[in-house]
Every structure is written in C-alpha cells, then in structure tokens.
Design a protein around this motif. Structure first.
Motif, PDB file in Angstrom:
ATOM      1  N   LYS A 116      25.714  40.637  44.413  1.00 27.51           N
ATOM      2  CA  LYS A 116      25.113  41.604  43.486  1.00 27.51           C
ATOM      3  C   LYS A 116      23.599  41.469  43.437  1.00 27.51           C
ATOM      4  CE  LYS A 116      27.280  40.655  39.609  1.00 27.51           C
ATOM      5  NZ  LYS A 116      28.207  39.538  39.919  1.00 27.51           N
ATOM      6  N   TYR A 117      23.097  40.280  43.753  1.00 20.23           N
ATOM      7  CA  TYR A 117      21.670  40.020  43.570  1.00 20.23           C
ATOM      8  C   TYR A 117      20.937  39.839  44.896  1.00 20.23           C
ATOM      9  CZ  TYR A 117      23.159  39.294  38.790  1.00 20.23           C
ATOM     10  OH  TYR A 117      23.704  39.468  37.552  1.00 20.23           O
ATOM     11  N   ILE A 118      21.535  40.302  45.962  1.00 20.71           N
ATOM     12  CA  ILE A 118      20.928  40.050  47.263  1.00 20.71           C
ATOM     13  C   ILE A 118      20.231  41.309  47.769  1.00 20.71           C
ATOM     14  CG2 ILE A 118      22.799  40.688  48.854  1.00 20.71           C
ATOM     15  CD1 ILE A 118      22.397  37.828  50.085  1.00 20.71           C
ATOM     16  N   GLY A 119      19.113  41.126  48.424  1.00 22.59           N
ATOM     17  CA  GLY A 119      18.389  42.244  49.011  1.00 22.59           C
ATOM     18  C   GLY A 119      17.663  43.136  48.030  1.00 22.59           C
ATOM     19  N   MET A 120      17.442  42.644  46.806  1.00 22.40           N
ATOM     20  CA  MET A 120      16.870  43.514  45.771  1.00 22.40           C
ATOM     21  C   MET A 120      15.423  43.159  45.418  1.00 22.40           C
ATOM     22  SD  MET A 120      18.936  42.064  42.426  1.00 22.40           S
ATOM     23  CE  MET A 120      18.081  43.091  41.251  1.00 22.40           C
ATOM     24  N   ARG A 121      14.882  42.076  45.973  1.00 22.49           N
ATOM     25  CA  ARG A 121      13.515  41.665  45.621  1.00 22.49           C
ATOM     26  C   ARG A 121      12.537  41.846  46.770  1.00 22.49           C
ATOM     27  NH1 ARG A 121      14.369  42.111  40.364  1.00 22.49           N
ATOM     28  NH2 ARG A 121      15.692  40.485  39.491  1.00 22.49           N
ATOM     29  N   ASP A 160       0.406  34.484  53.991  1.00 24.53           N
ATOM     30  CA  ASP A 160       0.089  34.358  55.418  1.00 24.53           C
ATOM     31  C   ASP A 160       1.307  34.265  56.330  1.00 24.53           C
ATOM     32  OD1 ASP A 160      -2.570  34.328  54.638  1.00 24.53           O
ATOM     33  OD2 ASP A 160      -2.686  32.136  54.577  1.00 24.53           O
ATOM     34  N   CYS A 161       2.524  34.176  55.776  1.00 30.98           N
ATOM     35  CA  CYS A 161       3.697  33.975  56.629  1.00 30.98           C
ATOM     36  C   CYS A 161       4.059  35.263  57.373  1.00 30.98           C
ATOM     37  CB  CYS A 161       4.883  33.492  55.807  1.00 30.98           C
ATOM     38  SG  CYS A 161       5.609  34.762  54.737  1.00 30.98           S
ATOM     39  N   ASP A 162       4.842  35.119  58.453  1.00 28.26           N
ATOM     40  CA  ASP A 162       5.390  36.291  59.137  1.00 28.26           C
ATOM     41  C   ASP A 162       6.908  36.347  59.069  1.00 28.26           C
ATOM     42  OD1 ASP A 162       6.319  34.452  61.048  1.00 28.26           O
ATOM     43  OD2 ASP A 162       4.716  34.896  62.478  1.00 28.26           O
ATOM     44  N   THR A 163       7.526  35.313  58.474  1.00 29.92           N
ATOM     45  CA  THR A 163       8.982  35.243  58.358  1.00 29.92           C
ATOM     46  C   THR A 163       9.317  34.596  57.021  1.00 29.92           C
ATOM     47  OG1 THR A 163       9.104  34.899  60.742  1.00 29.92           O
ATOM     48  CG2 THR A 163      11.103  34.461  59.477  1.00 29.92           C
ATOM     49  N   LEU A 164      10.290  35.144  56.318  1.00 32.05           N
ATOM     50  CA  LEU A 164      10.656  34.645  54.990  1.00 32.05           C
ATOM     51  C   LEU A 164      12.158  34.419  54.911  1.00 32.05           C
ATOM     52  CD1 LEU A 164      10.021  34.057  51.972  1.00 32.05           C
ATOM     53  CD2 LEU A 164      10.293  36.515  51.554  1.00 32.05           C
ATOM     54  N   LEU A 165      12.537  33.236  54.465  1.00 33.47           N
ATOM     55  CA  LEU A 165      13.937  32.913  54.179  1.00 33.47           C
ATOM     56  C   LEU A 165      14.056  32.626  52.690  1.00 33.47           C
ATOM     57  CD1 LEU A 165      16.876  32.194  54.986  1.00 33.47           C
ATOM     58  CD2 LEU A 165      16.059  29.851  55.394  1.00 33.47           C
ATOM     59  N   ILE A 166      14.874  33.411  51.991  1.00 33.20           N
ATOM     60  CA  ILE A 166      15.113  33.217  50.556  1.00 33.20           C
ATOM     61  C   ILE A 166      16.487  32.582  50.395  1.00 33.20           C
ATOM     62  CG2 ILE A 166      15.283  34.341  48.302  1.00 33.20           C
ATOM     63  CD1 ILE A 166      13.663  36.684  49.495  1.00 33.20           C
ATOM     64  N   GLN A 174      18.011  36.560  53.565  1.00 35.55           N
ATOM     65  CA  GLN A 174      18.348  36.013  52.257  1.00 35.55           C
ATOM     66  C   GLN A 174      19.751  35.435  52.286  1.00 35.55           C
ATOM     67  OE1 GLN A 174      17.790  38.650  48.940  1.00 35.55           O
ATOM     68  NE2 GLN A 174      18.167  37.050  47.414  1.00 35.55           N
ATOM     69  N   ILE A 175      19.908  34.280  51.630  1.00 30.44           N
ATOM     70  CA  ILE A 175      21.207  33.631  51.444  1.00 30.44           C
ATOM     71  C   ILE A 175      21.460  33.516  49.955  1.00 30.44           C
ATOM     72  CG2 ILE A 175      22.580  31.553  51.827  1.00 30.44           C
ATOM     73  CD1 ILE A 175      20.728  30.930  54.217  1.00 30.44           C
ATOM     74  N   ASP A 176      22.592  34.046  49.505  1.00 33.22           N
ATOM     75  CA  ASP A 176      22.937  33.940  48.090  1.00 33.22           C
ATOM     76  C   ASP A 176      24.443  33.997  47.935  1.00 33.22           C
ATOM     77  OD1 ASP A 176      23.187  34.702  45.092  1.00 33.22           O
ATOM     78  OD2 ASP A 176      21.042  34.360  45.367  1.00 33.22           O
ATOM     79  N   LEU A 177      24.940  33.270  46.940  1.00 34.43           N
ATOM     80  CA  LEU A 177      26.371  33.245  46.687  1.00 34.43           C
ATOM     81  C   LEU A 177      26.877  34.542  46.097  1.00 34.43           C
ATOM     82  CD1 LEU A 177      28.803  31.262  46.813  1.00 34.43           C
ATOM     83  CD2 LEU A 177      28.249  30.584  44.473  1.00 34.43           C
ATOM     84  N   PRO A 209      12.454  43.555  51.108  1.00 34.67           N
ATOM     85  CA  PRO A 209      13.238  44.239  52.151  1.00 34.67           C
ATOM     86  C   PRO A 209      13.749  43.248  53.208  1.00 34.67           C
ATOM     87  CG  PRO A 209      11.125  45.343  51.762  1.00 34.67           C
ATOM     88  CD  PRO A 209      11.045  44.005  51.102  1.00 34.67           C
ATOM     89  N   THR A 210      14.933  42.697  52.976  1.00 33.41           N
ATOM     90  CA  THR A 210      15.515  41.692  53.865  1.00 33.41           C
ATOM     91  C   THR A 210      16.337  42.363  54.970  1.00 33.41           C
ATOM     92  OG1 THR A 210      17.214  41.444  52.152  1.00 33.41           O
ATOM     93  CG2 THR A 210      15.528  39.761  52.267  1.00 33.41           C
ATOM     94  N   GLU A 211      16.177  41.879  56.197  1.00 37.08           N
ATOM     95  CA  GLU A 211      16.914  42.444  57.331  1.00 37.08           C
ATOM     96  C   GLU A 211      18.351  41.955  57.379  1.00 37.08           C
ATOM     97  OE1 GLU A 211      15.139  42.496  61.266  1.00 37.08           O
ATOM     98  OE2 GLU A 211      13.175  42.081  60.356  1.00 37.08           O
ATOM     99  N   VAL A 212      18.566  40.671  57.056  1.00 37.31           N
ATOM    100  CA  VAL A 212      19.900  40.080  57.108  1.00 37.31           C
ATOM    101  C   VAL A 212      20.197  39.466  55.748  1.00 37.31           C
ATOM    102  CG1 VAL A 212      21.405  38.384  58.214  1.00 37.31           C
ATOM    103  CG2 VAL A 212      19.674  39.600  59.572  1.00 37.31           C
ATOM    104  N   ASN A 213      21.297  39.891  55.148  1.00 42.09           N
ATOM    105  CA  ASN A 213      21.717  39.378  53.844  1.00 42.09           C
ATOM    106  C   ASN A 213      23.010  38.600  54.023  1.00 42.09           C
ATOM    107  OD1 ASN A 213      19.635  40.543  52.209  1.00 42.09           O
ATOM    108  ND2 ASN A 213      20.581  42.530  52.581  1.00 42.09           N
ATOM    109  N   LEU A 214      22.945  37.296  53.791  1.00 41.91           N
ATOM    110  CA  LEU A 214      24.077  36.409  54.006  1.00 41.91           C
ATOM    111  C   LEU A 214      24.666  36.022  52.662  1.00 41.91           C
ATOM    112  CD1 LEU A 214      22.471  34.088  56.725  1.00 41.91           C
ATOM    113  CD2 LEU A 214      23.949  36.089  57.090  1.00 41.91           C
ATOM    114  N   VAL A 215      25.826  36.557  52.343  1.00 36.48           N
ATOM    115  CA  VAL A 215      26.502  36.242  51.085  1.00 36.48           C
ATOM    116  C   VAL A 215      27.400  35.036  51.335  1.00 36.48           C
ATOM    117  CG1 VAL A 215      28.044  37.073  49.284  1.00 36.48           C
ATOM    118  CG2 VAL A 215      26.412  38.638  50.361  1.00 36.48           C
ATOM    119  N   GLY A 216      27.000  33.902  50.772  1.00 41.29           N
ATOM    120  CA  GLY A 216      27.778  32.693  50.996  1.00 41.29           C
ATOM    121  C   GLY A 216      27.146  31.498  50.319  1.00 41.29           C
ATOM    122  N   ASP A 217      27.854  30.386  50.379  1.00 40.82           N
ATOM    123  CA  ASP A 217      27.355  29.131  49.826  1.00 40.82           C
ATOM    124  C   ASP A 217      26.127  28.679  50.615  1.00 40.82           C
ATOM    125  OD1 ASP A 217      27.951  26.477  48.264  1.00 40.82           O
ATOM    126  OD2 ASP A 217      27.702  25.889  50.360  1.00 40.82           O
TER     127      ASP A 217
END
Length: 596
Positions: A306-311, A273-279, A300-303, A313-321
């Motif tokens: 290599k594993y970001i944006g693959m599960r 039911d959500c309209d916004t997702l933060l992973i 999505q936020i991930d350190l 369709p994320t609009e913004v991919n934040l590679v970081g702690d």
C-alpha cells in the motif's frame, strides 16, 4: 468460582504472553478492574496518570519489544483520551490493542452519562479491526482477532466491552449456527519474497548506477547485516529516515545520518548527487529531500504494497521482507571497483561530524542545547534505549546523538505529537527492564505530560532490574520548535503570549517525589551531570537550562526560509539580536577549518 467475562479476558491475555496492561481506571471498566484483583494482578495493571499516557506507553512498549502493546480505558472521556496515542500507533505502524469500556447495554441510546458512539469515534484510528462485544460467546474470537490483526497489519485495533457484559458469566462459543470459534493464541509470520525476475531487474538498476544512495527506514531494522553488505558492494551511502535512526550505527563511515528537515548535510548531499536510489522499509514523505525527479533510477523494498512507489518515481517495486529480499538481491549485485563516490560520502560524513562537534561548543546563554546531546553521545551505554519528544529536542536527537551497535531509539515519527517522550521511555522499561532508558524532552512537552508521568516512574521503577530511567529536560522556557517555525515559515516574530512557558524547577519536583536530579546552568557541568545520572541507583531527572536562540538550521536552508526569518527579526522579534549572533556563530562552524 465461576469465571466471568473479565476473568476470561485476562486469562486470554496471559495466554498471549501479555505481561502488563497500561491503563487508567473508571466505572466503565469496573468489571475488568475487579478481574485484575482476582487474577492477582496478572497481567499487571500499570496505572498511568492519564489515558493518553497509557496509550503512549503501550506504543513505546510495542516499538521496543517487537510485539504488541495493550492499553485500557473507561467509557466516555477515558476513551476519548486514548485517541492521540492510538493515532501515534496508526501513523507509525505499531501494533496496539485498546480495550475500552462502554455504558451498560440497557442504557445504550438513552443519552446516558458518559455514553458516546464509540464505534464512530474509533472507526478511523482502529479501522483495521474494531468490534463491540455484546455477549460472552463473542469474546474469544473478538479478542484473538484484535491481537492478530494488530500484529498482521502493524496497526491499532480496539475492543469495546459494555460494563454489564464484563460481569456476565463467561460462556464459550458453541459449535452452532452463528457462533464463531477461535483458535489457541499464537501467530507465525512468514517472510514474503518478491518474484525472482523483479529482483533481477532491481539488481540491473543497482549495477548500472555509478553513485548509489540507500534510504533506510524502520522497516529495514531486521536487515542491518544485508544493508551493510549491499553498501559495501555498491559503494553506497546510507541515509536514515528518523524512525530508522537505529537501523545502522552512526560510526559506520558511509552512514550519513538522518534525512529531511531534521537531517544532516551529508544526507542532503547524498540525495542531491546520486544517480541511483534504493529505498528500504521507509515511507519518508518529504520528496524535496530525495533526488530530483528524473535524476535517479530508483528501487523500493517494502513489506506493505500500500505504501510503495508513492514518494518517488520508482522503476521496480519489491513487496517483501527487507532482509529476505536483500539476501536474494545481493548475489546479483556486482562490486563497484571505482570507490570515488564512497570516498566522497565518507569525507562529507566525517566533516559533518566535526561540524557537529564544533557547533555543540558554540557559546550560548546559559548552555547550548546541542551540547546536551553531544555530551550524552560521548557517554551513552551501548544497550541504551533513547526516546525523543517532538519539538526542538528532536532536532538535536536526530543530528547529534550517534547511534552505536545495540542502541535503540524512537520518537513520534509521522504524527509528531508532543508528549510521548516520557511515556515511551516507561513503555521501553517494561519491554526491557534490564536496559537504561533515556528520554530527551523539551520543557513544553514536560509540562504537558512528563511531569505527571514522573510519578508513574517513581511507582514502578523498583520492578525494573536496571532502575535507570533518565529524563533530560531541555529547559528554555519557550515552545521552541513552533517559535522557529513562526520565524522561518511565516516571517512572524516570536509572540511571547503563545510561546513563553511558566518557569519551574524540574529538578526540585523530581527531588520532592524521591527521584534523583541535577540542575545544570553551566556548559562544563553537562558532562558530569550525565555521568551522575548514568551511575544513579534510581530514576533521574536532568534539568538543563539552555538557550532558546540556537537555531535548528536545516541541512539546506531555502531562500524562502532565510527571508522569512530575516523578516521576523525586522518585525521586532524580542530575541532578534541573540538570534543573529547565535545563528551566525552556528552556521560559521560549517565553513571553518576542521580539527585534525
């Protein structure tokens, strides 16, 4: 006395702060074994009953200590046995260093006894760093780099040392051509932070959403305060991937529990039911349990990029702690004054826990496996570490164990291999000897690996400040998860020859080797048995007989799964009648009026 290669190896491990090496001896590491004796068993040689268990113990130690684990095995068969545990480390992103013996250099290439091409054997599982040490001067850099790469990449690495090299006099690398020096042990990590513009874009997406959902994985473990603050601002619900089950406690009303096949209905509804997702810090692979494509805008936020944006369709991919990124994101997020979405989440979650309580009380023969974990959840100490094996035990761990502040828990997440529950708990006890460890294990996994490792527990438990290491066996004489998978995925009835297990008394075995135990056959005995185990002054085995026909119903059973299970019953499943009764009674708890 002249220091040899094995002596230097152990000295260097001590300098890295290694307190124990999980291992099994063999002539391919005799030189190293002799060095342990000369070093006064520092670091300690922790003798598992099997090399695979040594690897699992190293994984468990690494998961719960926050640093790397070390395992060791001989050449040939010993090296082969390590592989499953190391693949568990690889797939769950856990730093483990494997030290492996090899036949003497003079015999290499001669089809010598126990000679295997170890570099080929380990080149996938230890792809981040794999090296064979052929001269003493090579060792400092090779060992230090194996440790640093394991920590930096959160992955297993492997060091191969031929038997004759182990006994050579140690000689340090020189300041010379084709010699590679090393640095003193130690490694300090910074906290990478994504660009500010990208963080602002992520905030815009969260601010625009009306129904925010958060999916937290193990990579969010260090960001719990920030996750709470973000959830409060956005009115979000937080679902947890199974490896992230201990990231936030389950007594927070907006924490919907696990997601996926082993997950909860409120987590399913949150994503539906959500309209916004933060992973945050999750590589959860089952996209069918995430929002429909196009339904939700996602960040999505991930350190690890290599594993970001693959599960999804994320609009913004934040590679970081995760913690540092969320700290910078939160000031840009506006508080949502409309709390109707949050109220819906909290209502769904409260109703679900009531349903879980009611399902745990459904009558079964002889006991309901859900009640085993439900009774534990009422009594578990807040500093407990819980390990679950794969199989149906993981269902009840995922859904019925309420994580509270300070508790830790894990299982084999991505490999989902049988057998790590007990050795994980052993590794946890060496990581935290002052905390109780509890392993939830099916009888199939117990027969595969756990029984023998009870001897390891007996051998070492006096070294632990808190001696409590509780192994709870869900005793149903069935390889239960696969039995249900046959029914639900293939429409096949239970095949007794492959699924039935030989019956033994796990409690009697525990008593025979000097551990505490209780055998339980009545539902009302489960709670008191947990109390005995948690009050015991020694490791304890709970042997709880339970019903194999309680269905591990997913939060949203598909028509295909229902049809397949029905077909299995019609084709003469030997437990068809019990399946129907238990399944109906369990499912009814979702629609019956809830207790107030």
């Amino acid at each position: 006395m002249t220091e040899n290669v094995g002596d230097f190896l152990l000295r260097r491990l001590r300098e890295w702060g290694v307190g124990q090496v999980f291992a099994y001896p063999g002539d391919g590491i005799n030189g190293l074994t002799a060095s342990f004796e000369r070093a006064g068993n520092e670091p300690a040689f922790i003798q598992a009953r099997h090399e695979e268990m040594a690897a699992f113990e190293a994984v468990g130690y690494a998961k719960f200590s926050g640093t790397f684990g070390v395992c060791m095995a001989t050449s040939g068969p010993g090296a082969v046995h390590l592989l499953n545990g190391l693949y568990d480390a690889k797939l769950d992103h856990v730093p483990v260093v494997a030290i492996i013996g090899q036949t003497a250099r003079t015999a290499m290439g001669g089809s010598y006894q126990q000679e295997l091409d170890l570099r080929t054997l380990f080149k996938d599982v230890a792809a981040e760093y794999l090296v064979e040490v052929n001269v003493p001067e090579q060792l400092p850099n090779a060992l230090d780099r194996a440790i640093r790469v394991a920590l930096a990449e959160r992955a297993p690495t492997a060091l191969i040392i031929p038997a004759d090299v182990q006994e050579l006099d140690y000689s340090a690398p020189k300041h010379a051509f084709k010699h590679v020096p090393s640095s003193p042990p130690g490694l300090s990590f910074g906290a990478p932070i994504p660009p500010g513009d990208d963080i602002a874009r992520a905030a815009d997406i969260l601010n625009a959403g009306g129904k925010v959902a958060v999916l937290a994985g193990q990579g969010a473990r260090g960001a719990a305060p920030q996750l709470r603050e973000l959830a409060e601002l956005t009115g979000a619900g937080v679902a947890k991937a199974l490896l992230g089950k201990d990231v936030l406690p389950d007594d927070l009303p907006y924490v919907t529990g696990a997601i996926g096949l082993l997950g909860t209905r409120p987590s399913y509804e949150l994503m539906r039911d959500c309209d916004t997702l933060l992973i945050v810090g999750s590589n959860f692979p089952y996209s069918q349990f995430l929002p429909d494509f196009g339904q939700a805008r996602a960040v999505q936020i991930d350190l690890d990029g290599k594993y970001i944006g693959m599960r999804y369709p994320t609009e913004v991919n934040l590679v970081g702690d995760a913690a540092e990124t969320l700290t910078r994101l939160i000031p840009l997020v506006r508080r949502k004054e409309d709390r109707s979405w949050r109220r819906t989440i909290e209502s769904n979650t409260a109703s679900w826990w009531d349903t879980m309580d009611m399902q745990a009380m459904v009558a079964a023969e002889p006991t309901n496996p859900m009640r085993i974990v439900w009774e534990l959840s009422l009594r578990i100490p807040e500093n407990a570490i819980v390990t679950s094996d794969s199989g149906s035990a993981a269902n009840w761990y995922a859904r019925h164990l309420k994580m509270r502040e300070g508790m830790r828990g894990s299982l084999s997440g991505t490999l989902a291999t049988m057998g790590p529950g007990v050795p994980y708990a052993i590794g946890a006890k060496f990581a935290h000897p002052d905390r109780p460890a509890i392993a939830l294990v099916g009888d199939g996994a117990m027969q595969m690996n756990g029984l023998a490792e009870l001897l390891t527990i007996r051998r070492y438990h006096r070294q632990w400040e808190d001696p409590r290491c509780i192994v709870c066996v869900l005793h149903n004489n069935d390889l239960n998860q696969v039995t249900w998978e046959l029914r639900a995925m293939g429409g096949a009835p239970k095949f007794e020859e492959s699924q039935a297990l030989p019956d033994i008394s796990y409690a009697a075995f525990a008593e025979q080797i000097g551990l505490g135990s209780a055998e339980v056959r009545e539902p009302d005995q489960i709670g008191p048995a947990w109390e005995r185990a948690l009050a015991a002054d020694r490791p304890f085995v709970l042997d709880i007989h339970c019903d194999p026909d309680i269905p591990p119903i997913p939060p949203h059973a598909t028509l295909e799964q229902i049809t397949s299970t029905t077909e299995a019953m019609l084709r003469g499943d030997p437990d068809a009648w019990d399946m129907a009764i238990r399944g109906l009674e369990t499912k009814l708890q979702e629609v019956l009026p809830k207790r107030t």
